[in-house]
Design a protein around this motif. Structure first.
Motif, mmCIF file in Angstrom:
data_model
loop_
_atom_site.group_PDB
_atom_site.id
_atom_site.type_symbol
_atom_site.label_atom_id
_atom_site.label_comp_id
_atom_site.label_asym_id
_atom_site.label_seq_id
_atom_site.Cartn_x
_atom_site.Cartn_y
_atom_site.Cartn_z
ATOM 1 N N THR A 58 -19.825 -3.359 94.475
ATOM 2 C CA THR A 58 -21.224 -3.803 94.524
ATOM 3 C C THR A 58 -21.297 -4.989 95.471
ATOM 4 O O THR A 58 -20.318 -5.703 95.683
ATOM 5 C CB THR A 58 -21.759 -4.181 93.136
ATOM 6 O OG1 THR A 58 -20.899 -5.161 92.540
ATOM 7 C CG2 THR A 58 -21.835 -2.963 92.229
ATOM 8 N N PHE A 59 -22.476 -5.215 96.020
ATOM 9 C CA PHE A 59 -22.675 -6.198 97.085
ATOM 10 C C PHE A 59 -23.906 -7.023 96.723
ATOM 11 O O PHE A 59 -24.983 -6.459 96.499
ATOM 12 C CB PHE A 59 -22.905 -5.413 98.375
ATOM 13 C CG PHE A 59 -22.503 -6.069 99.640
ATOM 14 C CD1 PHE A 59 -21.588 -7.102 99.702
ATOM 15 C CD2 PHE A 59 -23.057 -5.621 100.832
ATOM 16 C CE1 PHE A 59 -21.227 -7.667 100.911
ATOM 17 C CE2 PHE A 59 -22.711 -6.174 102.050
ATOM 18 C CZ PHE A 59 -21.790 -7.199 102.081
ATOM 19 N N GLU A 61 -26.372 -10.791 97.298
ATOM 20 C CA GLU A 61 -26.805 -11.820 98.245
ATOM 21 C C GLU A 61 -27.608 -12.889 97.527
ATOM 22 O O GLU A 61 -28.191 -12.637 96.473
ATOM 23 C CB GLU A 61 -27.657 -11.190 99.354
ATOM 24 C CG GLU A 61 -28.951 -10.587 98.838
ATOM 25 C CD GLU A 61 -29.797 -9.898 99.888
ATOM 26 O OE1 GLU A 61 -29.436 -9.891 101.075
ATOM 27 O OE2 GLU A 61 -30.859 -9.371 99.505
ATOM 28 N N MET A 78 -27.712 -3.363 104.643
ATOM 29 C CA MET A 78 -26.291 -3.026 104.749
ATOM 30 C C MET A 78 -26.077 -2.087 105.923
ATOM 31 O O MET A 78 -26.959 -1.300 106.266
ATOM 32 C CB MET A 78 -25.817 -2.269 103.502
ATOM 33 C CG MET A 78 -25.716 -3.066 102.262
ATOM 34 S SD MET A 78 -25.023 -2.026 100.950
ATOM 35 C CE MET A 78 -26.359 -2.046 99.788
ATOM 36 N N THR A 82 -22.414 1.144 99.572
ATOM 37 C CA THR A 82 -21.446 0.757 98.543
ATOM 38 C C THR A 82 -20.641 1.975 98.091
ATOM 39 O O THR A 82 -19.474 1.837 97.737
ATOM 40 C CB THR A 82 -22.141 0.081 97.349
ATOM 41 O OG1 THR A 82 -23.152 0.951 96.825
ATOM 42 C CG2 THR A 82 -22.747 -1.245 97.746
ATOM 43 N N TYR A 100 -23.118 -6.421 106.441
ATOM 44 C CA TYR A 100 -24.325 -7.107 105.974
ATOM 45 C C TYR A 100 -25.164 -7.523 107.170
ATOM 46 O O TYR A 100 -24.657 -8.159 108.100
ATOM 47 C CB TYR A 100 -23.945 -8.339 105.155
ATOM 48 C CG TYR A 100 -25.145 -9.080 104.602
ATOM 49 C CD1 TYR A 100 -25.888 -8.551 103.567
ATOM 50 C CD2 TYR A 100 -25.533 -10.305 105.138
ATOM 51 C CE1 TYR A 100 -26.988 -9.215 103.063
ATOM 52 C CE2 TYR A 100 -26.630 -10.982 104.630
ATOM 53 C CZ TYR A 100 -27.360 -10.434 103.600
ATOM 54 O OH TYR A 100 -28.456 -11.099 103.093
ATOM 55 N N ILE A 107 -23.201 -14.178 100.625
ATOM 56 C CA ILE A 107 -22.939 -12.835 100.114
ATOM 57 C C ILE A 107 -21.636 -12.829 99.324
ATOM 58 O O ILE A 107 -20.758 -13.679 99.530
ATOM 59 C CB ILE A 107 -22.905 -11.776 101.232
ATOM 60 C CG1 ILE A 107 -21.895 -12.133 102.325
ATOM 61 C CG2 ILE A 107 -24.288 -11.563 101.805
ATOM 62 C CD1 ILE A 107 -21.746 -11.072 103.411
ATOM 63 N N ALA A 109 -19.012 -9.797 96.980
ATOM 64 C CA ALA A 109 -18.767 -8.418 96.558
ATOM 65 C C ALA A 109 -17.966 -8.412 95.261
ATOM 66 O O ALA A 109 -17.228 -9.358 94.975
ATOM 67 C CB ALA A 109 -18.019 -7.652 97.635
ATOM 68 N N TRP A 126 -13.311 -11.076 104.910
ATOM 69 C CA TRP A 126 -14.631 -11.134 105.528
ATOM 70 C C TRP A 126 -14.428 -11.254 107.035
ATOM 71 O O TRP A 126 -13.619 -12.060 107.487
ATOM 72 C CB TRP A 126 -15.418 -12.347 105.054
ATOM 73 C CG TRP A 126 -15.802 -12.342 103.619
ATOM 74 C CD1 TRP A 126 -15.324 -13.178 102.654
ATOM 75 C CD2 TRP A 126 -16.777 -11.517 102.984
ATOM 76 N NE1 TRP A 126 -15.923 -12.910 101.454
ATOM 77 C CE2 TRP A 126 -16.821 -11.896 101.621
ATOM 78 C CE3 TRP A 126 -17.603 -10.481 103.421
ATOM 79 C CZ2 TRP A 126 -17.672 -11.277 100.712
ATOM 80 C CZ3 TRP A 126 -18.445 -9.872 102.512
ATOM 81 C CH2 TRP A 126 -18.477 -10.269 101.176
#
Length: 141
Positions: A58-59, A61, A78, A82, A100, A107, A109, A126
């Motif tokens: 899951t992502f 922000e 995105m 995901t 992103y 952000i 994850a 990242w």
């Protein structure tokens, strides 16, 4: 040959650790995207020793550095999905990525295992691009 190194910046997301043998969620570091026009999470799996486990990414922000009031990143913010960044027990020594392009500053994850009774080995980084100021620092800070 074009210079890519000075246009990218790297930060740890999921540091390599001993195997996770349960369904404990793995939460990444929080990335501050300030000063960069793009960000990607790259995930690499090790040998996954379970016969039916799944690992859902899951992502999130937020504009808060502690991720207060965080919300799920909208599909329009995105690059990739995901679902494509998630993996199963059959994905030994594979890479996944998700990008992103949203407007929030921070952000994060999470990888959530389900039915995991074997070993989960995972690491991630990242990757930030399109810096407002180049070259980026080396080593990355």
């Amino acid at each position: 040959m074009r210079d890519l190194m000075n246009q990218l910046h790297f930060k740890p997301a999921f540091a390599p650790v001993a195997a996770v043998v349960d369904n404990t969620a793995q939460v990444s570091t929080i990335l501050d995207v300030y000063g960069f026009g793009s960000a990607v999470l790259a995930v690499v799996t090790g040998t996954l020793t379970d016969a039916d486990a799944t690992f859902a990414l899951t992502f999130n922000e937020s504009n808060d550095p502690a991720m207060a009031g965080a919300n799920a990143v909208a599909a329009t913010d995105m690059t990739g999905t995901t679902a494509l960044a998630s993996f199963t027990f059959a994905d030994d020594i594979k890479c996944r990525k998700i990008g992103y392009i949203g407007a929030k500053r921070f952000i994060q994850a999470t990888i959530t295992p389900a039915a995991n009774t074997g070993n989960l080995f995972v690491a991630g980084i990242w990757v930030q691009g399109h810096p407002a100021s180049a070259p980026t620092t080396n080593p990355p800070q």
